[in-house]
Design an enzyme around this catalytic site. Structure first.
Site, PDB file in Angstrom:
ATOM      1  N   GLU A  53     -53.444 -48.885 -16.853  1.00  0.00           N
ATOM      2  CA  GLU A  53     -53.562 -50.184 -17.483  1.00  0.00           C
ATOM      3  C   GLU A  53     -54.792 -50.249 -18.387  1.00  0.00           C
ATOM      4  O   GLU A  53     -54.743 -50.830 -19.481  1.00  0.00           O
ATOM      5  CB  GLU A  53     -53.673 -51.293 -16.425  1.00  0.00           C
ATOM      6  CG  GLU A  53     -52.478 -51.375 -15.489  1.00  0.00           C
ATOM      7  CD  GLU A  53     -52.686 -50.595 -14.213  1.00  0.00           C
ATOM      8  OE1 GLU A  53     -52.351 -51.125 -13.145  1.00  0.00           O
ATOM      9  OE2 GLU A  53     -53.187 -49.445 -14.291  1.00  0.00           O
ATOM     10  N   CYS A  76     -53.965 -52.557  -9.284  1.00  0.00           N
ATOM     11  CA  CYS A  76     -54.812 -52.619  -8.102  1.00  0.00           C
ATOM     12  C   CYS A  76     -55.663 -53.880  -8.120  1.00  0.00           C
ATOM     13  O   CYS A  76     -55.961 -54.435  -9.187  1.00  0.00           O
ATOM     14  CB  CYS A  76     -55.688 -51.378  -7.994  1.00  0.00           C
ATOM     15  SG  CYS A  76     -56.850 -51.157  -9.354  1.00  0.00           S
ATOM     16  N   SER A 169     -37.114  -8.477  -0.079  1.00  0.00           N
ATOM     17  CA  SER A 169     -36.731  -9.773  -0.631  1.00  0.00           C
ATOM     18  C   SER A 169     -37.111  -9.976  -2.096  1.00  0.00           C
ATOM     19  O   SER A 169     -36.938 -11.084  -2.617  1.00  0.00           O
ATOM     20  CB  SER A 169     -37.391 -10.893   0.198  1.00  0.00           C
ATOM     21  OG  SER A 169     -38.801 -10.791   0.149  1.00  0.00           O
ATOM     22  N   THR A 197     -45.504 -13.780   6.898  1.00  0.00           N
ATOM     23  CA  THR A 197     -45.310 -13.622   5.455  1.00  0.00           C
ATOM     24  C   THR A 197     -46.519 -12.947   4.821  1.00  0.00           C
ATOM     25  O   THR A 197     -46.383 -12.090   3.935  1.00  0.00           O
ATOM     26  CB  THR A 197     -45.076 -14.997   4.800  1.00  0.00           C
ATOM     27  OG1 THR A 197     -43.863 -15.553   5.301  1.00  0.00           O
ATOM     28  CG2 THR A 197     -45.000 -14.886   3.290  1.00  0.00           C
ATOM     29  N   ASP A 201     -45.800  -9.425   3.037  1.00  0.00           N
ATOM     30  CA  ASP A 201     -45.731  -9.460   1.573  1.00  0.00           C
ATOM     31  C   ASP A 201     -47.077  -9.461   0.869  1.00  0.00           C
ATOM     32  O   ASP A 201     -47.137  -9.230  -0.335  1.00  0.00           O
ATOM     33  CB  ASP A 201     -44.954 -10.706   1.119  1.00  0.00           C
ATOM     34  CG  ASP A 201     -43.520 -10.716   1.629  1.00  0.00           C
ATOM     35  OD1 ASP A 201     -42.988  -9.642   1.930  1.00  0.00           O
ATOM     36  OD2 ASP A 201     -42.948 -11.820   1.735  1.00  0.00           O
ATOM     37  N   GLY A 300     -37.843 -23.335  10.326  1.00  0.00           N
ATOM     38  CA  GLY A 300     -37.137 -23.908  11.466  1.00  0.00           C
ATOM     39  C   GLY A 300     -38.014 -24.819  12.300  1.00  0.00           C
ATOM     40  O   GLY A 300     -37.539 -25.822  12.849  1.00  0.00           O
ATOM     41  N   SER A 301     -39.299 -24.491  12.398  1.00  0.00           N
ATOM     42  CA  SER A 301     -40.197 -25.334  13.187  1.00  0.00           C
ATOM     43  C   SER A 301     -40.394 -26.689  12.530  1.00  0.00           C
ATOM     44  O   SER A 301     -40.458 -27.722  13.204  1.00  0.00           O
ATOM     45  CB  SER A 301     -41.548 -24.635  13.383  1.00  0.00           C
ATOM     46  OG  SER A 301     -42.254 -24.512  12.162  1.00  0.00           O
TER      47      SER A 301
END
Length: 368
Positions: A53, A76, A169, A197, A201, A300-301
């Site tokens: 603004e 704000c 991968s 990982t 990697d 998955g967790s």
């Protein structure tokens, strides 16, 4: 209404142009219109700097008096690192303000609009609200939960594999898709992976353009309960971005000292290292958005903890087969298909000649 929609679209475009620059503040755009003509515009560019603004009003100058201000988020009403924007709007003589969405920050939360109305300014709320909420999905989540907005990014083959049976991968997706991921990293406060990982990697976990580390870099977060991160790993030594390792209280003290000597921040949550505690720790350190690029178990967790706000899945038109080849999500899994997590607001696009990008939002309420 047609004019309101058109000028709010411009304000939203301005807000979007600063993506990745304003954290922990929201993305905000503003446009000042007088007699159907745009006389001022601006965007919030960086935390601590003037809000959208203010930029727009400065550009408009005296032409702001009697004009309409279009702003993507409620002005704000409190003193932070900058003065209240609602006061600046009133002092500039704006006669009407069109707001896309109210600010969920408890320090604002309707008070900015109330201040404008009390000063005699006409206020319209809700033009472009859906897009404004989506634009600031990170801010809205963080300001109400004090936890980062979690995006899980995956890349898999058409038969659902994130690596071959040997673990190879590179690369599942093409160059165009990988370029999008680097831009996603640039717009995110932190990237999270598991120590597996890092060991397998030795990734950089940085945002890169044409192979070069450029622009804003996310914090690299490693889940490593026993501090198995190698001391010669790139995330420990390259200095290209901060590295935080989340570990348990019984991790080797000698290894912790060695990592800290190399500039790594070691975080030890109270109690067990759970997804919820990790998010609490990151939120307390100002991380508003988290990109999870883990393997099957880490992903998955987060899924099992219902701690995922968004999915970005790249699907490559490749087949690798293999019953033992890993998939994007591991963990215990669900027993019945009617328990599956449904994605809402799903979008997809072709990226390059052989990849698809699919985005969606898990509907956790339906699983309650």
């Amino acid at each position: 209404m047609e004019h309101d929609t058109r000028f709010m679209a411009l304000a939203l475009q301005l807000a979007r142009s600063a993506a990745g620059q304003t954290s922990p503040n929201p993305l905000v755009g503003a446009v000042v219109v007088k007699d159907g003509e745009v006389v001022g515009m601006g965007a919030h560019l960086k935390a601590g700097e003037p809000h959208a603004e203010v930029h727009a009003l400065r550009m408009a100058g005296e032409r702001a008096r009697g004009a309409t201000l279009y702003v993507t988020l409620e002005p704000c009403s409190h003193y932070g690192r900058t003065p209240p924007c609602a006061d600046a709007v009133i002092q500039a003589g704006i006669s009407r303000v069109v707001v896309a969405v109210l600010d969920p920050n408890p320090q604002v939360a309707g008070q900015g609009v109330s201040r404008l109305i009390d000063a005699g300014v006409e206020v319209t709320v809700g033009i472009g609200e859906t897009e404004a909420r989506r634009l600031n999905e990170v801010f809205f989540h963080y300001i109400t939960t004090r936890r980062p907005f979690v995006t899980v990014k995956t890349a898999s083959t058409l038969d659902g594999k994130i690596a071959t049976v040997t673990g190879h991968s590179r690369w599942i997706t093409g160059e165009e898709a990988r370029g999008q991921v680097h831009e996603l990293r640039r717009q995110t406060d932190a990237i999270l992976v598991g120590v597996g990982t890092v060991i397998a990697d030795d990734p950089e976990l940085t945002a890169r353009t044409s192979g070069r580390v450029t622009g804003r870099q996310p914090v690299r977060v490693i889940l490593d309960r026993q501090l198995r991160t190698p001391l010669d790993a790139r995330v420990v030594n390259d200095g290209k971005a901060p590295t935080w390792i989340v570990t348990s209280a019984d991790a080797p003290a000698v290894k912790r000292a060695a990592l800290e000597e190399r500039g790594v921040t070691v975080i030890v949550p109270d109690g067990l290292v759970t997804v919820e505690r990790v998010l609490d720790e990151l939120g307390a350190r100002g991380i508003t958005s988290l990109l999870v690029e883990g393997g099957a178990e880490v992903n998955g967790s987060f899924l099992g903890a219902r701690a995922v706000q968004k999915i970005v899945a790249y699907l490559s038109m490749k087949l690798v087969g293999g019953a033992g080849a890993p998939t994007p999500f591991g963990g215990q899994g669900l027993e019945r298909m009617d328990e599956a997590v449904q994605l809402a607001d799903v979008e997809w696009e072709q990226v390059g000649p052989h990849d698809l990008r699919i985005t969606g939002y898990p509907v956790w309420d339906a699983q309650s």
